[in-house]
Design a protein around this motif. Structure first.
Motif, mmCIF file in Angstrom:
data_model
loop_
_atom_site.group_PDB
_atom_site.id
_atom_site.type_symbol
_atom_site.label_atom_id
_atom_site.label_comp_id
_atom_site.label_asym_id
_atom_site.label_seq_id
_atom_site.Cartn_x
_atom_site.Cartn_y
_atom_site.Cartn_z
ATOM 1 N N ARG A 1 0.854 -1.184 0.000
ATOM 2 C CA ARG A 1 0.000 0.000 0.000
ATOM 3 C C ARG A 1 0.893 1.238 0.000
ATOM 4 N NH1 ARG A 1 -1.933 0.830 6.185
ATOM 5 N NH2 ARG A 1 -0.005 0.195 7.157
ATOM 6 N N PRO A 2 0.371 2.387 -0.434
ATOM 7 C CA PRO A 2 1.186 3.611 -0.449
ATOM 8 C C PRO A 2 1.704 3.972 0.944
ATOM 9 C CG PRO A 2 -0.786 3.915 -1.752
ATOM 10 C CD PRO A 2 -0.949 2.612 -1.027
ATOM 11 N N VAL A 3 2.896 4.540 0.969
ATOM 12 C CA VAL A 3 3.579 4.925 2.207
ATOM 13 C C VAL A 3 3.895 6.418 2.138
ATOM 14 C CG1 VAL A 3 5.737 4.650 3.497
ATOM 15 C CG2 VAL A 3 4.590 2.642 2.561
ATOM 16 N N THR A 4 3.611 7.140 3.203
ATOM 17 C CA THR A 4 3.962 8.554 3.298
ATOM 18 C C THR A 4 5.290 8.693 4.013
ATOM 19 O OG1 THR A 4 1.635 9.199 3.427
ATOM 20 C CG2 THR A 4 3.240 10.810 4.189
ATOM 21 N N ILE A 5 6.182 9.484 3.449
ATOM 22 C CA ILE A 5 7.465 9.794 4.078
ATOM 23 C C ILE A 5 7.364 11.224 4.602
ATOM 24 C CG2 ILE A 5 9.962 9.982 3.772
ATOM 25 C CD1 ILE A 5 8.854 7.128 3.323
ATOM 26 N N THR A 6 7.596 11.378 5.907
ATOM 27 C CA THR A 6 7.498 12.695 6.528
ATOM 28 C C THR A 6 8.881 13.247 6.836
ATOM 29 O OG1 THR A 6 7.339 11.752 8.745
ATOM 30 C CG2 THR A 6 5.272 12.132 7.571
ATOM 31 N N GLN A 7 8.966 14.546 6.853
ATOM 32 C CA GLN A 7 10.184 15.243 7.238
ATOM 33 C C GLN A 7 9.783 16.385 8.154
ATOM 34 O OE1 GLN A 7 12.322 17.298 4.090
ATOM 35 N NE2 GLN A 7 14.247 16.537 4.931
ATOM 36 N N ARG A 8 10.347 16.382 9.354
ATOM 37 C CA ARG A 8 9.972 17.359 10.381
ATOM 38 C C ARG A 8 8.456 17.335 10.636
ATOM 39 N NH1 ARG A 8 13.998 20.320 7.382
ATOM 40 N NH2 ARG A 8 15.885 20.448 8.649
ATOM 41 N N HIS A 9 7.919 16.125 10.693
ATOM 42 C CA HIS A 9 6.512 15.869 11.003
ATOM 43 C C HIS A 9 5.537 16.370 9.933
ATOM 44 C CE1 HIS A 9 7.902 14.534 14.896
ATOM 45 N NE2 HIS A 9 8.538 15.681 15.046
ATOM 46 N N LYS A 10 6.030 16.635 8.729
ATOM 47 C CA LYS A 10 5.166 17.064 7.632
ATOM 48 C C LYS A 10 5.297 16.068 6.487
ATOM 49 C CE LYS A 10 5.493 21.981 8.603
ATOM 50 N NZ LYS A 10 5.900 23.293 8.084
ATOM 51 N N PRO A 11 4.185 15.676 5.875
ATOM 52 C CA PRO A 11 4.275 14.763 4.730
ATOM 53 C C PRO A 11 5.031 15.417 3.584
ATOM 54 C CG PRO A 11 1.988 15.409 5.151
ATOM 55 C CD PRO A 11 2.823 16.063 6.188
ATOM 56 N N ARG A 12 6.003 14.690 3.041
ATOM 57 C CA ARG A 12 6.836 15.240 1.962
ATOM 58 C C ARG A 12 6.809 14.385 0.700
ATOM 59 N NH1 ARG A 12 7.347 20.335 3.396
ATOM 60 N NH2 ARG A 12 8.367 20.571 5.375
ATOM 61 N N LEU A 13 6.706 13.055 0.867
ATOM 62 C CA LEU A 13 6.765 12.143 -0.269
ATOM 63 C C LEU A 13 5.758 11.018 -0.097
ATOM 64 C CD1 LEU A 13 10.637 11.638 -0.200
ATOM 65 C CD2 LEU A 13 9.419 13.044 -1.853
ATOM 66 N N VAL A 14 5.392 10.395 -1.217
ATOM 67 C CA VAL A 14 4.594 9.179 -1.180
ATOM 68 C C VAL A 14 5.336 8.138 -2.003
ATOM 69 C CG1 VAL A 14 2.420 8.075 -1.822
ATOM 70 C CG2 VAL A 14 2.418 10.403 -0.908
ATOM 71 N N LEU A 15 5.509 6.974 -1.411
ATOM 72 C CA LEU A 15 6.169 5.857 -2.078
ATOM 73 C C LEU A 15 5.093 4.818 -2.380
ATOM 74 C CD1 LEU A 15 8.962 4.672 -2.860
ATOM 75 C CD2 LEU A 15 9.040 3.655 -0.584
#
Length: 83
Positions: A23-37
């Motif tokens: 399933r899609p995965v969200t990558i966060t940076q500094r607690h903010k969503p930045r990327l979707v894998l």
């Protein structure tokens, strides 16, 4: 959708890739969503859906679609969610 940080990505890339294949995965940076894998299959489906949309104007819309649109507007004005 599962969430992982950029730090997780550097430490647990194998686990994150395995999850992204499910399933899609969200990558966060500094607690903010930045990327979707997401898997290539999910990506291709997403792109294919986007390619079916067309841009037009009120002058180029079919009579049938215009009637549907007007019915939806009337339903919205009346406070009804469904036309």
């Amino acid at each position: 959708m599962a969430d992982f940080s950029t730090s997780d990505l550097s430490r647990r890339s194998g686990d994150i890739i395995a999850e992204a294949l499910r399933r899609p995965v969200t990558i966060t940076q500094r607690h903010k969503p930045r990327l979707v894998l997401l898997s290539i299959e999910d990506y291709r489906q997403l792109v294919a859906r986007g390619e079916t949309r067309r841009v037009g104007t009120i002058d180029t819309i079919s009579d049938e679609r215009l009637a549907e649109f007007e019915a939806a507007l009337d339903a919205y004005e009346a406070g009804d969610e469904s036309p």
